[in-house]
Design a protein around this motif. Structure first.
Motif, PDB file in Angstrom:
ATOM      1  N   ALA A  65       2.280 -11.881  12.345  1.00  0.00           N
ATOM      2  CA  ALA A  65       3.288 -11.760  12.849  1.00  0.00           C
ATOM      3  C   ALA A  65       3.313 -10.520  13.344  1.00  0.00           C
ATOM      4  O   ALA A  65       3.397 -10.487  14.602  1.00  0.00           O
ATOM      5  CB  ALA A  65       4.111 -12.289  11.670  1.00  0.00           C
ATOM      6  N   LEU A  66       2.727  -9.353  12.586  1.00  0.00           N
ATOM      7  CA  LEU A  66       3.237  -8.210  13.398  1.00  0.00           C
ATOM      8  C   LEU A  66       1.709  -8.053  14.255  1.00  0.00           C
ATOM      9  O   LEU A  66       2.265  -7.567  15.494  1.00  0.00           O
ATOM     10  CB  LEU A  66       2.409  -7.248  12.417  1.00  0.00           C
ATOM     11  CG  LEU A  66       3.358  -6.577  11.395  1.00  0.00           C
ATOM     12  CD1 LEU A  66       2.674  -5.503  10.565  1.00  0.00           C
ATOM     13  CD2 LEU A  66       5.014  -6.012  12.017  1.00  0.00           C
ATOM     14  N   VAL A  67       1.203  -8.707  14.401  1.00  0.00           N
ATOM     15  CA  VAL A  67      -0.302  -8.508  15.464  1.00  0.00           C
ATOM     16  C   VAL A  67       0.206  -9.952  16.664  1.00  0.00           C
ATOM     17  O   VAL A  67      -0.220  -9.579  17.524  1.00  0.00           O
ATOM     18  CB  VAL A  67      -1.697  -9.058  15.173  1.00  0.00           C
ATOM     19  CG1 VAL A  67      -2.612  -9.226  15.727  1.00  0.00           C
ATOM     20  CG2 VAL A  67      -2.096  -8.083  13.639  1.00  0.00           C
ATOM     21  N   ALA A  68       0.717 -10.336  16.713  1.00  0.00           N
ATOM     22  CA  ALA A  68       1.010 -11.790  17.410  1.00  0.00           C
ATOM     23  C   ALA A  68       2.237 -10.655  17.977  1.00  0.00           C
ATOM     24  O   ALA A  68       1.749 -10.985  19.408  1.00  0.00           O
ATOM     25  CB  ALA A  68       1.736 -12.852  16.225  1.00  0.00           C
ATOM     26  N   GLY A  69       3.207 -10.079  17.442  1.00  0.00           N
ATOM     27  CA  GLY A  69       4.009  -9.483  17.848  1.00  0.00           C
ATOM     28  C   GLY A  69       3.136  -8.072  18.760  1.00  0.00           C
ATOM     29  O   GLY A  69       3.475  -7.804  20.071  1.00  0.00           O
ATOM     30  N   LEU A  70       2.178  -7.872  18.815  1.00  0.00           N
ATOM     31  CA  LEU A  70       1.360  -7.098  18.911  1.00  0.00           C
ATOM     32  C   LEU A  70       1.168  -7.883  20.706  1.00  0.00           C
ATOM     33  O   LEU A  70       1.134  -6.870  21.288  1.00  0.00           O
ATOM     34  CB  LEU A  70       0.447  -6.329  18.495  1.00  0.00           C
ATOM     35  CG  LEU A  70      -0.854  -4.978  18.925  1.00  0.00           C
ATOM     36  CD1 LEU A  70       0.250  -3.667  19.175  1.00  0.00           C
ATOM     37  CD2 LEU A  70      -1.454  -4.152  18.133  1.00  0.00           C
ATOM     38  N   GLY A  93      -0.042 -13.472   5.940  1.00  0.00           N
ATOM     39  CA  GLY A  93       1.208 -14.121   6.736  1.00  0.00           C
ATOM     40  C   GLY A  93       2.193 -13.022   7.847  1.00  0.00           C
ATOM     41  O   GLY A  93       2.014 -12.916   8.531  1.00  0.00           O
ATOM     42  N   GLU A  94       2.048 -12.467   6.635  1.00  0.00           N
ATOM     43  CA  GLU A  94       3.330 -10.853   7.793  1.00  0.00           C
ATOM     44  C   GLU A  94       2.499  -9.906   8.955  1.00  0.00           C
ATOM     45  O   GLU A  94       2.622  -9.926   9.772  1.00  0.00           O
ATOM     46  CB  GLU A  94       3.529 -10.019   6.550  1.00  0.00           C
ATOM     47  CG  GLU A  94       4.967 -11.122   6.336  1.00  0.00           C
ATOM     48  CD  GLU A  94       5.723  -9.748   4.911  1.00  0.00           C
ATOM     49  OE1 GLU A  94       5.136  -8.643   5.204  1.00  0.00           O
ATOM     50  OE2 GLU A  94       6.303 -10.222   4.424  1.00  0.00           O
ATOM     51  N   ALA A  95       0.793  -9.611   8.606  1.00  0.00           N
ATOM     52  CA  ALA A  95       0.489  -8.856   9.243  1.00  0.00           C
ATOM     53  C   ALA A  95      -0.009 -10.077  10.300  1.00  0.00           C
ATOM     54  O   ALA A  95      -0.143  -9.294  11.639  1.00  0.00           O
ATOM     55  CB  ALA A  95      -1.315  -8.225   8.599  1.00  0.00           C
ATOM     56  N   GLY A 110      -2.782   0.180   2.948  1.00  0.00           N
ATOM     57  CA  GLY A 110      -1.555  -1.049   3.196  1.00  0.00           C
ATOM     58  C   GLY A 110      -1.722  -0.267   4.926  1.00  0.00           C
ATOM     59  O   GLY A 110      -0.868  -1.452   4.903  1.00  0.00           O
ATOM     60  N   ALA A 111      -2.630  -0.988   5.190  1.00  0.00           N
ATOM     61  CA  ALA A 111      -2.328  -0.600   7.330  1.00  0.00           C
ATOM     62  C   ALA A 111      -2.295  -1.968   7.004  1.00  0.00           C
ATOM     63  O   ALA A 111      -3.263  -2.952   6.141  1.00  0.00           O
ATOM     64  CB  ALA A 111      -3.564   0.432   7.926  1.00  0.00           C
ATOM     65  N   VAL A 112      -2.177  -2.649   8.645  1.00  0.00           N
ATOM     66  CA  VAL A 112      -2.910  -3.821   9.103  1.00  0.00           C
ATOM     67  C   VAL A 112      -4.337  -2.969  10.009  1.00  0.00           C
ATOM     68  O   VAL A 112      -3.908  -2.585  11.023  1.00  0.00           O
ATOM     69  CB  VAL A 112      -1.442  -4.760   9.888  1.00  0.00           C
ATOM     70  CG1 VAL A 112      -2.848  -5.668  11.122  1.00  0.00           C
ATOM     71  CG2 VAL A 112      -0.609  -4.957   8.604  1.00  0.00           C
ATOM     72  N   SER A 153      -4.779  -4.894   5.619  1.00  0.00           N
ATOM     73  CA  SER A 153      -5.307  -6.893   5.940  1.00  0.00           C
ATOM     74  C   SER A 153      -5.795  -6.593   7.115  1.00  0.00           C
ATOM     75  O   SER A 153      -5.234  -6.090   8.234  1.00  0.00           O
ATOM     76  CB  SER A 153      -3.550  -6.967   6.239  1.00  0.00           C
ATOM     77  OG  SER A 153      -2.358  -6.705   4.625  1.00  0.00           O
ATOM     78  N   VAL A 154      -6.265  -6.973   6.989  1.00  0.00           N
ATOM     79  CA  VAL A 154      -7.357  -7.291   8.429  1.00  0.00           C
ATOM     80  C   VAL A 154      -7.172  -8.782   9.570  1.00  0.00           C
ATOM     81  O   VAL A 154      -6.573  -9.526   8.692  1.00  0.00           O
ATOM     82  CB  VAL A 154      -8.653  -7.316   8.126  1.00  0.00           C
ATOM     83  CG1 VAL A 154      -9.572  -7.841   9.515  1.00  0.00           C
ATOM     84  CG2 VAL A 154      -9.449  -6.178   6.981  1.00  0.00           C
TER      85      VAL A 154
END
Length: 214
Positions: A161-166, A157-159, A84-86, A124-125
């Motif tokens: 987007a989270l990484v882009a924020g990181l 795609g959501e993962a 369940g993690a990214v 999600s890798v």
């Protein structure tokens, strides 16, 4: 406060943990032997906190900063915790030559990121940041004379987007981030590591990274 888990406390783990802490994140740095941590993790009590690998892997966003050639072996037992993690994979899995530089890819028919995804199917890798060096450049990309590119490869795609924020927290302007598409595209940025040896021979051991001019 967002919690980020970082697996590995080498140069990459240190650079990312320090910058993310400065950006206001709660950072857990997972080490294989918590009783014998690197000296930099003995800093202020309110800084990045050392933990074992399982506790760091329990965060919603986890960074694989382990040595690439060892990553799959170390990550495999963490599969239930990472479900369940990214997982942000910033590593390069290579066979080193006698000069300490990459001589061959460990997964020439694919990529480390894809091998991690097969090992952790419930995670999600997302592949990124493996085309710049040294590690400090990952967290200070605007320090070079020319813009760099940070590539994203992933099936979620959501993962991504989270990484882009990181990446934004690490100092990467949004326009420097290039989404390559599915995780199968990770082969291309991972292959860039094979160009490091001739670049070092031509330029010396200077900071550099891959960039797309447009």
């Amino acid at each position: 406060m967002e919690t980020i888990g970082i697996l590995g406390a080498g140069n990459v783990g240190r650079a990312l943990a320090t910058r993310l802490h400065e950006a206001g994140c709660r950072v857990l740095v997972g080490v294989r032997d918590p009783d014998r941590p690197p000296l930099w993790l003995d800093g202020p009590a309110d800084g990045p906190r050392r933990t074992g690998l399982p506790e760091a892997a329990s965060a919603a966003i986890v960074v694989n900063a382990l040595p690439g050639a060892e990553s799959v072996r170390v990550l495999r037992p963490l599969r239930p915790t990472l479900a369940g993690a990214v997982l942000v994979d910033v590593a390069n899995a290579v066979e080193l030559g006698p000069d300490g530089l990459a001589g061959a890819l460990c997964y020439p028919g694919g990529s480390l990121a894809e091998e991690i995804q097969r090992t952790l199917p419930e995670t999600s890798v997302v592949k990124t940041l493996n085309t710049v060096g040294p590690a400090e450049l990952m967290t200070d990309p605007t320090s070079l004379a020319a813009p760099l590119s940070a590539f994203l490869s992933g099936d979620d795609g959501e993962a991504k987007a989270l990484v882009a924020g990181l990446l934004g927290k690490l100092g990467w302007p949004a326009e420097w981030i290039v989404d390559l598409g599915a995780l199968s595209t990770a082969w291309w940025p991972e292959s860039f590591v094979l160009m490091v040896r001739p670049l070092v021979a031509a330029l010396g051991p200077v900071p550099f990274g891959l960039a797309v001019a447009r």
